[in-house]
Design a protein around this motif. Structure first.
Motif, short mmCIF file in Angstrom:
data_model
loop_
_atom_site.label_atom_id
_atom_site.label_comp_id
_atom_site.label_asym_id
_atom_site.label_seq_id
_atom_site.Cartn_x
_atom_site.Cartn_y
_atom_site.Cartn_z
N ASN A 16 0.81 -1.22 0.00
CA ASN A 16 0.00 0.00 0.00
C ASN A 16 0.85 1.27 0.00
O ASN A 16 0.33 2.36 -0.27
CB ASN A 16 -0.93 0.02 1.21
N TYR A 17 2.14 1.13 0.31
CA TYR A 17 3.00 2.31 0.41
C TYR A 17 4.01 2.41 -0.72
O TYR A 17 4.84 3.32 -0.73
CB TYR A 17 3.71 2.31 1.77
N GLY A 19 5.27 3.60 -4.15
CA GLY A 19 4.93 4.80 -4.89
C GLY A 19 5.16 4.65 -6.38
O GLY A 19 5.90 3.76 -6.82
N ARG A 61 0.78 6.94 -4.12
CA ARG A 61 0.68 5.57 -3.63
C ARG A 61 -0.53 4.90 -4.24
O ARG A 61 -1.38 5.53 -4.86
CB ARG A 61 0.60 5.57 -2.10
N ARG A 62 -0.63 3.59 -4.02
CA ARG A 62 -1.71 2.80 -4.62
C ARG A 62 -3.08 3.39 -4.31
O ARG A 62 -3.96 3.45 -5.18
CB ARG A 62 -1.63 1.36 -4.10
N PRO A 88 8.90 1.52 -0.86
CA PRO A 88 8.68 2.34 0.33
C PRO A 88 9.82 2.25 1.34
O PRO A 88 10.44 1.19 1.50
CB PRO A 88 7.38 1.77 0.92
#
Length: 263
Positions: free
Chosen positions: A116-117, A119, A171-172, A212
């Motif tokens: 999720n983090y 980029g 980010r996502r 990340p």
């Protein structure tokens, strides 16, 4: 000389009610009480030097670099010096409570949610015509035109146009799901096939995928997210009962309308 209009606290409360802002105000009051009670239970204490630093940070955040700037800001928002100190203290207590509750959980959360983090540095042009988007896509592949040339021709926003359509590092969660799936499956640098969404046809150049790093900025974001989720959970478990007069004598027309809708 301007005319004087006296506004009472009753007037202010009434305006809040008729603007339908009462629920958000009640939630803010409940949130402050939740934080205060939890901090008291956790034995969190505030030192004078910490409070001074919090007040300085509050001034910097609002660009109050001079004493007269601070006084003007207080006057604008009808705050006293004591109110300002209370605001700084509330911010400080919130930060210390967040650290107390989740400071030792940030690293684990980060590693469990690394995807999720991640980029992505991207360039984007949104078009109205799918046929045109495909034409430009193939022209880009053949090297007949550059992405910057397309951006200069088809982007209306001056700043984004000057930047060649650069969207920054996202980010996502910053992308629409269908775009995120395509962006993070690339092997950059890579041009994506046109993607159709409700906004239009997206022509996207993925410049780089960025792994990340748990730096202080990301650590602070994760800590804030965990604390916000905790507060939301606490609010959901709380029934807020306002001690105020609420007029429930609805006009008959409204009652009839509600009855007919139910039928």
């Amino acid at each position: 000389m301007p005319k004087i209009l006296n506004v009472s606290s009753k007037d202010i409360l009434h305006q809040v009610k008729i603007m339908c802002q009462t629920p958000s105000f009640l939630e803010a009051i409940a949130t402050r009480k939740i934080i205060t009670d939890a901090a008291l239970e956790a034995g969190i204490e505030i030192k004078q030097e910490e409070l001074q630093e919090a007040a300085d940070n509050l001034r910097l955040a609002n660009q109050l670099l001079k004493a007269e700037d601070t006084l003007a800001w207080l006057e604008k928002y009808y705050l006293s010096v004591d109110d300002f100190e209370e605001l700084a203290q509330t911010n400080l207590v919130s930060a210390k409570l967040a650290t107390h509750l989740f400071g030792d959980k940030v690293e684990q959360f980060f590693y469990e949610n690394q995807l999720n983090y991640v980029g992505a540095a991207t360039y984007e042009v949104i078009l109205d015509d799918e046929g045109l988007a495909l034409e430009l896509f193939y022209a880009l592949q053949e090297g007949e035109i550059s992405f910057q040339e397309i951006a200069r021709q088809y982007i209306q926003n001056p700043e984004i146009r000057r930047a060649g359509g650069y969207q920054g590092i996202k980010r996502r969660s910053d992308f629409r799901p269908e775009i995120a799936a395509a962006v993070f499956a690339t092997n950059p640098p890579q041009l994506l096939q046109p993607i159709i969404t409700a906004k239009g046809v997206h022509l996207i150049w993925v410049e780089e995928i960025i792994k990340p790093q748990l730096d202080e900025q990301l650590r602070g974001k994760i800590l804030g997210d965990l604390f916000t989720a905790w507060l939301k959970q606490q609010l959901e478990q709380l029934e807020i009962v306002p001690q105020m007069d609420v007029n429930t004598n609805y006009p008959k027309e409204i009652i009839k309308l509600k009855s007919s809708q139910a039928a």
